[in-house]
Motif scaffolding. Structure first.
Motif, PDB file in Angstrom:
ATOM      1  N   SER A   1      67.176  39.949  46.334  1.00  9.62           N
ATOM      2  CA  SER A   1      66.630  38.988  45.142  1.00  9.62           C
ATOM      3  C   SER A   1      65.935  37.848  45.763  1.00  9.62           C
ATOM      4  O   SER A   1      65.046  37.535  45.268  1.00  9.62           O
ATOM      5  CB  SER A   1      68.037  38.460  44.284  1.00  9.62           C
ATOM      6  N   ASN A   2      66.701  37.256  47.032  1.00 10.34           N
ATOM      7  CA  ASN A   2      65.983  36.094  47.579  1.00 10.34           C
ATOM      8  C   ASN A   2      64.609  36.570  48.203  1.00 10.34           C
ATOM      9  O   ASN A   2      63.417  35.790  48.255  1.00 10.34           O
ATOM     10  CB  ASN A   2      66.791  35.224  48.605  1.00 10.34           C
ATOM     11  N   ILE A   3      64.563  37.638  48.586  1.00  7.88           N
ATOM     12  CA  ILE A   3      63.284  38.019  49.443  1.00  7.88           C
ATOM     13  C   ILE A   3      62.276  38.231  48.475  1.00  7.88           C
ATOM     14  O   ILE A   3      61.113  37.765  48.499  1.00  7.88           O
ATOM     15  CB  ILE A   3      63.665  39.486  50.158  1.00  7.88           C
ATOM     16  N   LEU A   4      62.636  39.233  47.094  1.00  8.30           N
ATOM     17  CA  LEU A   4      61.363  39.204  46.010  1.00  8.30           C
ATOM     18  C   LEU A   4      61.270  37.933  45.548  1.00  8.30           C
ATOM     19  O   LEU A   4      60.037  37.707  45.218  1.00  8.30           O
ATOM     20  CB  LEU A   4      62.493  40.067  44.955  1.00  8.30           C
ATOM     21  N   LYS A   5      61.961  37.055  45.555  1.00  7.50           N
ATOM     22  CA  LYS A   5      61.736  35.439  44.777  1.00  7.50           C
ATOM     23  C   LYS A   5      60.638  34.803  45.940  1.00  7.50           C
ATOM     24  O   LYS A   5      59.658  34.305  45.314  1.00  7.50           O
ATOM     25  CB  LYS A   5      62.905  34.715  44.810  1.00  7.50           C
TER      26      LYS A   5
END
Length: 294
Positions: free
Chosen positions: A70-74
């Motif tokens: 989720s952090n990578i996508l964000k």
């Protein structure tokens, strides 16, 4: 904590500014071989590879492996703005306008950032910032009309629109990143990882595969390495080493003037008096804005 070294900071900062001064000429040379989307494909591919190598050398690549999906996508989401939309618009502007017009117009992004900060960040404009905005956009009108202010006719209206639109996209990109606490180099790498497949799909749909002739590939590789990759790392290094951020950030005012010199000698464009006058207004507006900040 990195030790401050002002001399090294100036060296890194000047190196970044000198390289950035060449990219307007590099854009025009590369665009003489290919379409904007094809140039963007090559440039983003080379830049992504360059950023990966820098992260490996700096031993930061492991930080990405520790991030959640989720952090990578964000972190990757701003890649829709930069490099995808921003450079599509910017390269198209350069394909329609002389380099001496496109480069100074794109330089108004800091003023656009102030305008967008009002609705998006809830900031208020001071009298000084209003003066900065008026001064800079007066320079835009001077450049885009070739100084003919009594009979306003844009040299290429759509090209001018795209150059100014690129400043909106760039400002939105930086506003989106204002609250991020991640390493900026890692973030940029993730932006480009998302941007590359988007650019590839758009290129294949609208223009087809890029040319593979060596001059075309080398010119695009230069744009990718020095506009989007290595120079960003040099600038970040300068900011980390400097004793005072303003000492380095003020170096950027050298770039548009050096760029005009290179545009004249490399591309053979005759630099119009209106371009110089307009650029002075644009830089003057930026300086007025900067001096008003604490």
């Amino acid at each position: 904590m990195e030790t401050k070294d002002q001399k090294k900071a100036y060296l890194y900062g000047l190196a970044a500014v000198l390289i950035w001064s060449t990219v307007a000429s590099a854009f025009k040379i590369a665009l003489s071989y290919m379409e904007p989307l094809q140039l963007l494909f090559y440039a983003v591919a080379f830049s992504t590879l360059t950023l990966l190598i820098i992260l490996i050398v700096q031993k930061k690549i492991g930080q990405i492996a520790q991030m959640s999906i989720s952090n990578i996508l964000k972190c990757a989401l701003p890649g829709i703005l930069n490099p995808f939309l921003y450079y599509i618009v910017l390269f198209k502007a350069y394909s329609l306008l002389p380099a001496q017009e496109a480069q100074p117009l794109n330089y108004t992004w800091a003023i656009t950032l102030s305008l967008l900060s009002i609705p998006l960040l809830g900031q208020k404009l001071s009298t000084r910032e209003l003066a900065a905005i008026f001064t800079s956009y007066l320079g835009v009108v001077v450049i885009s009309t070739h100084g003919n202010l009594l009979n306003i006719q844009f040299s290429n209206g759509f090209g001018v629109f795209l150059a100014l639109l690129s400043t909106v996209l760039w400002a939105l990109y930086w506003i989106y990143n204002t609250k991020s606490k991640s390493d900026p180099l890692i973030e940029l790498f993730l932006h480009f990882c998302l941007g590359l497949p988007l650019v590839t799909i758009a290129m294949l749909i609208f223009t087809g595969p890029p040319p593979i002739e060596l001059p075309a590939v080398l010119s695009a590789a230069y744009v990718g390495l020095f506009e989007m990759g290595i120079t960003f790392a040099l600038w970040l290094k300068a900011l980390k080493l400097t004793e005072k951020t303003a000492r380095i950030s003020n170096l950027i005012f050298l770039s548009p003037f050096l760029s005009l010199v290179l545009i004249h000698f490399i591309l053979g464009e005759e630099i119009l008096p209106s371009t110089l006058i307009g650029l002075l207004f644009i830089v003057g507006g930026n300086i007025i804005q900067q001096t008003g900040r604490k």
